[in-house]
Motif scaffolding. Structure first.
Motif, PDB file in Angstrom:
ATOM      1  N   VAL B 169      10.142   7.500   8.668  1.00  0.00           N
ATOM      2  CA  VAL B 169       9.844   6.098   8.416  1.00  0.00           C
ATOM      3  C   VAL B 169       8.374   5.866   8.742  1.00  0.00           C
ATOM      4  N   LEU B 170       7.729   4.990   7.978  1.00  0.00           N
ATOM      5  CA  LEU B 170       6.345   4.640   8.272  1.00  0.00           C
ATOM      6  C   LEU B 170       6.267   3.134   8.513  1.00  0.00           C
ATOM      7  N   LEU B 171       5.856   2.767   9.736  1.00  0.00           N
ATOM      8  CA  LEU B 171       5.715   1.352  10.071  1.00  0.00           C
ATOM      9  C   LEU B 171       4.255   0.958   9.941  1.00  0.00           C
ATOM     10  N   MET B 172       3.999  -0.203   9.329  1.00  0.00           N
ATOM     11  CA  MET B 172       2.613  -0.657   9.179  1.00  0.00           C
ATOM     12  C   MET B 172       2.499  -2.078   9.714  1.00  0.00           C
ATOM     13  N   ASP B 173       1.643  -2.238  10.690  1.00  0.00           N
ATOM     14  CA  ASP B 173       1.491  -3.539  11.338  1.00  0.00           C
ATOM     15  C   ASP B 173       0.234  -4.216  10.819  1.00  0.00           C
ATOM     16  N   GLU B 174       0.374  -5.080   9.833  1.00  0.00           N
ATOM     17  CA  GLU B 174      -0.756  -5.748   9.180  1.00  0.00           C
ATOM     18  C   GLU B 174      -1.886  -4.774   8.869  1.00  0.00           C
ATOM     19  N   PRO B 175      -1.616  -3.748   8.094  1.00  0.00           N
ATOM     20  CA  PRO B 175      -2.601  -2.667   7.925  1.00  0.00           C
ATOM     21  C   PRO B 175      -3.862  -3.098   7.194  1.00  0.00           C
ATOM     22  N   CYS B 176      -3.833  -4.230   6.504  1.00  0.00           N
ATOM     23  CA  CYS B 176      -5.001  -4.618   5.708  1.00  0.00           C
ATOM     24  C   CYS B 176      -5.741  -5.814   6.274  1.00  0.00           C
ATOM     25  N   SER B 177      -5.281  -6.340   7.420  1.00  0.00           N
ATOM     26  CA  SER B 177      -5.861  -7.615   7.852  1.00  0.00           C
ATOM     27  C   SER B 177      -7.295  -7.462   8.312  1.00  0.00           C
ATOM     28  N   ALA B 178      -7.742  -6.225   8.632  1.00  0.00           N
ATOM     29  CA  ALA B 178      -9.133  -6.047   9.043  1.00  0.00           C
ATOM     30  C   ALA B 178      -9.988  -5.495   7.902  1.00  0.00           C
ATOM     31  N   LEU B 179      -9.439  -5.502   6.680  1.00  0.00           N
ATOM     32  CA  LEU B 179     -10.141  -4.837   5.587  1.00  0.00           C
ATOM     33  C   LEU B 179     -10.577  -5.820   4.499  1.00  0.00           C
ATOM     34  N   ASP B 180     -11.573  -5.389   3.732  1.00  0.00           N
ATOM     35  CA  ASP B 180     -12.033  -6.223   2.626  1.00  0.00           C
ATOM     36  C   ASP B 180     -11.068  -6.073   1.436  1.00  0.00           C
ATOM     37  N   PRO B 181     -11.181  -6.955   0.411  1.00  0.00           N
ATOM     38  CA  PRO B 181     -10.195  -6.941  -0.682  1.00  0.00           C
ATOM     39  C   PRO B 181     -10.102  -5.610  -1.417  1.00  0.00           C
ATOM     40  N   ILE B 182     -11.232  -4.928  -1.581  1.00  0.00           N
ATOM     41  CA  ILE B 182     -11.174  -3.674  -2.349  1.00  0.00           C
ATOM     42  C   ILE B 182     -10.430  -2.600  -1.564  1.00  0.00           C
ATOM     43  N   SER B 183     -10.719  -2.509  -0.249  1.00  0.00           N
ATOM     44  CA  SER B 183      -9.999  -1.555   0.585  1.00  0.00           C
ATOM     45  C   SER B 183      -8.523  -1.926   0.652  1.00  0.00           C
ATOM     46  N   THR B 184      -8.253  -3.233   0.673  1.00  0.00           N
ATOM     47  CA  THR B 184      -6.869  -3.692   0.706  1.00  0.00           C
ATOM     48  C   THR B 184      -6.120  -3.209  -0.521  1.00  0.00           C
ATOM     49  N   LEU B 185      -6.788  -3.345  -1.674  1.00  0.00           N
ATOM     50  CA  LEU B 185      -6.170  -2.901  -2.922  1.00  0.00           C
ATOM     51  C   LEU B 185      -5.860  -1.407  -2.854  1.00  0.00           C
ATOM     52  N   ALA B 186      -6.803  -0.632  -2.303  1.00  0.00           N
ATOM     53  CA  ALA B 186      -6.595   0.813  -2.205  1.00  0.00           C
ATOM     54  C   ALA B 186      -5.377   1.121  -1.345  1.00  0.00           C
ATOM     55  N   ILE B 187      -5.231   0.391  -0.242  1.00  0.00           N
ATOM     56  CA  ILE B 187      -4.088   0.636   0.642  1.00  0.00           C
ATOM     57  C   ILE B 187      -2.792   0.222  -0.042  1.00  0.00           C
ATOM     58  N   GLU B 188      -2.846  -0.899  -0.764  1.00  0.00           N
ATOM     59  CA  GLU B 188      -1.619  -1.360  -1.429  1.00  0.00           C
ATOM     60  C   GLU B 188      -1.168  -0.360  -2.486  1.00  0.00           C
ATOM     61  N   ASP B 189      -2.141   0.171  -3.254  1.00  0.00           N
ATOM     62  CA  ASP B 189      -1.782   1.203  -4.230  1.00  0.00           C
ATOM     63  C   ASP B 189      -1.137   2.388  -3.534  1.00  0.00           C
ATOM     64  N   LEU B 190      -1.728   2.734  -2.388  1.00  0.00           N
ATOM     65  CA  LEU B 190      -1.231   3.878  -1.640  1.00  0.00           C
ATOM     66  C   LEU B 190       0.200   3.633  -1.166  1.00  0.00           C
ATOM     67  N   ILE B 191       0.484   2.416  -0.724  1.00  0.00           N
ATOM     68  CA  ILE B 191       1.839   2.094  -0.262  1.00  0.00           C
ATOM     69  C   ILE B 191       2.830   2.315  -1.404  1.00  0.00           C
ATOM     70  N   GLY B 192       2.420   1.895  -2.614  1.00  0.00           N
ATOM     71  CA  GLY B 192       3.282   2.110  -3.772  1.00  0.00           C
ATOM     72  C   GLY B 192       3.603   3.578  -3.991  1.00  0.00           C
ATOM     73  N   GLU B 193       2.609   4.458  -3.733  1.00  0.00           N
ATOM     74  CA  GLU B 193       2.861   5.892  -3.910  1.00  0.00           C
ATOM     75  C   GLU B 193       3.709   6.452  -2.780  1.00  0.00           C
ATOM     76  N   LEU B 194       3.422   5.968  -1.551  1.00  0.00           N
ATOM     77  CA  LEU B 194       4.096   6.552  -0.387  1.00  0.00           C
ATOM     78  C   LEU B 194       5.588   6.229  -0.359  1.00  0.00           C
ATOM     79  N   LYS B 195       5.984   5.138  -1.009  1.00  0.00           N
ATOM     80  CA  LYS B 195       7.405   4.777  -0.900  1.00  0.00           C
ATOM     81  C   LYS B 195       8.295   5.749  -1.664  1.00  0.00           C
TER      82      LYS B 195
END
Lengths: 332, 258
Positions: B169-195
């Protein structure tokens, strides 16, 4: 508090009116006084440092030019003879050896105590323990010296005989008999003396490790020791180095405790356990009151060497810290 | 590889203060479950009970059961350290080990778990960095410190570090709240792959993010400040954001409070 909005602002006064909202003297008297005071303090510090250095250097030059033997290699201290011969070899050896022994014993123990206080001990135990450690740092060195001479020296003979039985073949741990007033005893005593300062500085640093670094390790399934190894020690490394240097500074310059415990002699013993030897500070303290003017010059010259050594140690510590800066926790 | 989480009757405390009250829910494997709710509603606390990080806080303790497939994480004889090796975590602020190189950061968890050959380690690090979409950016500077990367890169490095040990299991605690929108998008795409490979639980303050990345969404709320947080409802994300069954959820989603 309400911030003034644009509509509240009164219209700017016209032209060169000296009473306009932004006019006034560029430098206020308070600023000027404080600037003068702080600049003066800074300059005073430099002047004092320069005066000390000039004094030490001048008297040292007098001494060294009057020395009929090599100042750095001579195993003797006789500045009063017709042919004054004195050198710092024994003192340098004794200072280095006793300080190295002190560091080797004190730093690991201090780091252990600091980690115990910061990461293992229950909170109810941690703060009194920290308080006791701080208290130890306040004990005057002559008290340590008396304790060392009256308690440590007689009780170490057993340990030294044991060293002699098992490690005597190395030469450096050979021990005959007689009082344990050796450089090794001095090292042990110095270790006890620098333990509080190294411990309390290390503890402060360990307590400052950001929670998120520790949680990073915890979340990977690190045990408590692994958290310390992965997060706490790397973050605290430069702090521990600084703490050790503070301790080393004290060990190098410690005077009364060494003078009380050591039985001084101008010999370099192959065994660390044999009585005899000397350190810079101890030598100055025990000879200064009876020295004539040239004798004082000679002692000052040895003091200058100690001064330079301390500077080099500090410089080396800064270098180590600076080199690790890229990897330090500071930029995270 | 991915396991189901089944929580029943879970309450968590800080000393005497009850932070979350009697929460029961199921988290499906190979899916993204998002936790949303106002600040202080206990969603982060709840997340931290899922890998037993909650009890690291002095005074933190838990009542109830968290089943990971058929094993109770709070059963007697369960080692919290072993739990955290199975349930990985990514934090709000990127926290790579500042003294370690990029390579060592990713390898850190592996080195804790056992001994690997150098070549094995290299393969896993490469695979994990590729899995975190970071490989191309860092492959030439694996020996440089991880703290020299940008915030978004650091967060992906932390994700690579977490997935390197192949958690369930991978827990993520507000993983994007310290990031800018472009980095946020990168992480969100990554979450889609990791699931595809992991069970993912993500806490977020950003409702659009929850709507974008998650399959199911849980809404948490608290009656008043100082009261314990409760799970209001959990449902398909689409339903939560279009037609939630509880009025409070709709009020929160539509911005009427919180």
């Amino acid at each position: 508090m309400t911030s003034p909005s644009l509509t509240d602002t009164p219209p700017p006064p016209a032209g060169n009116d000296v009473h306009s909202a932004v006019s006034g003297k560029a430098v206020r008297p308070g600023d000027r006084i404080f600037l003068g005071f702080s600049r003066g303090s800074g300059i005073a510090l430099l002047v004092i440092m320069a005066a000390i250095a000039a004094f030490l250097t001048y008297r040292s030059v007098l001494a060294i030019s009057g020395d009929k033997a090599n100042f750095f290699t001579t195993l003797d201290w006789n500045p009063t003879g017709v042919e004054p011969k004195f050198g710092i070899a024994v003192l340098a050896f004794g200072t280095a050896v006793s300080s190295v022994i002190a560091m080797a014993i004190a730093v690991p123990v201090a780091v252990g105590i600091a980690l115990f206080i910061s990461h293992y001990a229950p909170r109810r135990l941690a703060s009194p323990l920290g308080y006791v450690i701080d208290l130890l740092a306040a004990v005057p060195s002559i008290i340590y010296g008396l304790w060392g001479a009256l308690f440590l020296v007689p009780h170490l003979t057993g340990l030294y005989s044991w060293f002699d039985d098992y490690l005597g073949w190395t030469g450096i741990f050979a021990y005959g008999d007689g009082a344990a007033r050796s450089l090794f005893t001095v090292g042990i005593l110095l270790a006890i003396m620098i333990l509080p300062i190294v411990t309390s500085v290390s503890r402060e640093v360990f307590l400052q490790v950001p929670k998120m670094h520790e949680e990073a390790a915890l979340a990977l399934g690190a045990t408590r020791w692994e958290v310390i190894r992965m997060s706490v020690l790397p973050f605290g490394r430069s702090g521990v180095i600084s703490a050790s240097m503070l301790g080393l500074g004290r060990a190098l310059g410690e005077t009364m405790a060494v003078a009380t415990v050591l039985s001084p002699s101008f010999l370099i013993n192959t065994s660390l356990l044999d009585p005899g030897g000397g350190t810079f500070a101890q030598n100055i303290a025990s000879k200064f009151s009876e020295a004539d003017e040239f004798g004082q010059d000679a002692l000052i010259a040895s003091g200058l060497v100690l001064f330079v050594i301390t500077l080099l140690v500090n410089g080396a510590a800064r270098l180590i810290i600076a080199r690790r800066k890229e990897y330090s926790g500071a930029n995270a | 590889m991915a396991k189901r989480i089944d929580v029943s009757g879970l309450s968590a405390y800080y000393g005497n203060h009850k932070a979350i009250d009697d929460i029961s829910m199921t988290v499906e494997p190979r899916s993204v479950t998002a936790f949303i709710g106002p600040s202080g509603c206990g969603k982060s606390t709840f997340l931290r009970t899922l890998n037993r990080m909650h009890e690291v806080t002095p005074g933190g303790h838990v009542e109830g059961k968290v089943m990971l497939d058929d094993e109770n994480l709070y059963g007697s004889g369960v080692d919290p350290v072993a739990v955290r090796r199975t349930v990985g975590m990514v934090f709000q602020r990127p926290n790579p080990f500042p003294t370690m190189s990029i390579f060592d950061n990713v390898a850190a968890g592996l080195r804790l778990n056992g001994s690997y050959k150098k070549s094995e380690l290299k393969d896993i690090v490469e695979k994990s960095l590729k899995g975190a979409n970071l490989w191309n950016e860092v492959k030439d500077r694996l020996n440089k410190p991880g703290s020299g990367l940008s915030g978004g890169q650091q967060q992906r490095l932390c994700i690579a570090r977490a997935i390197a040990v192949e958690p369930q299991v991978l827990l993520m605690d507000e993983p994007c709240s310290a990031l800018d929108p472009i980095s946020t998008l990168a992480i969100e795409d990554l979450i889609g792959e990791l699931k595809e490979r992991f069970t993912i639980v993500i806490v977020t303050h950003n409702m659009q993010q929850a709507a974008r990345v998650s399959d199911r969404t849980a809404f948490f709320n608290l009656a008043a400040v100082g009261q314990p947080g409760k799970l209001i409802e959990i449902d398909e994300t689409e339903r939560i954001f279009s037609n939630p069954s509880v009025q409070a959820t709709e009020d929160y989603i539509s911005g009427r409070f919180g």
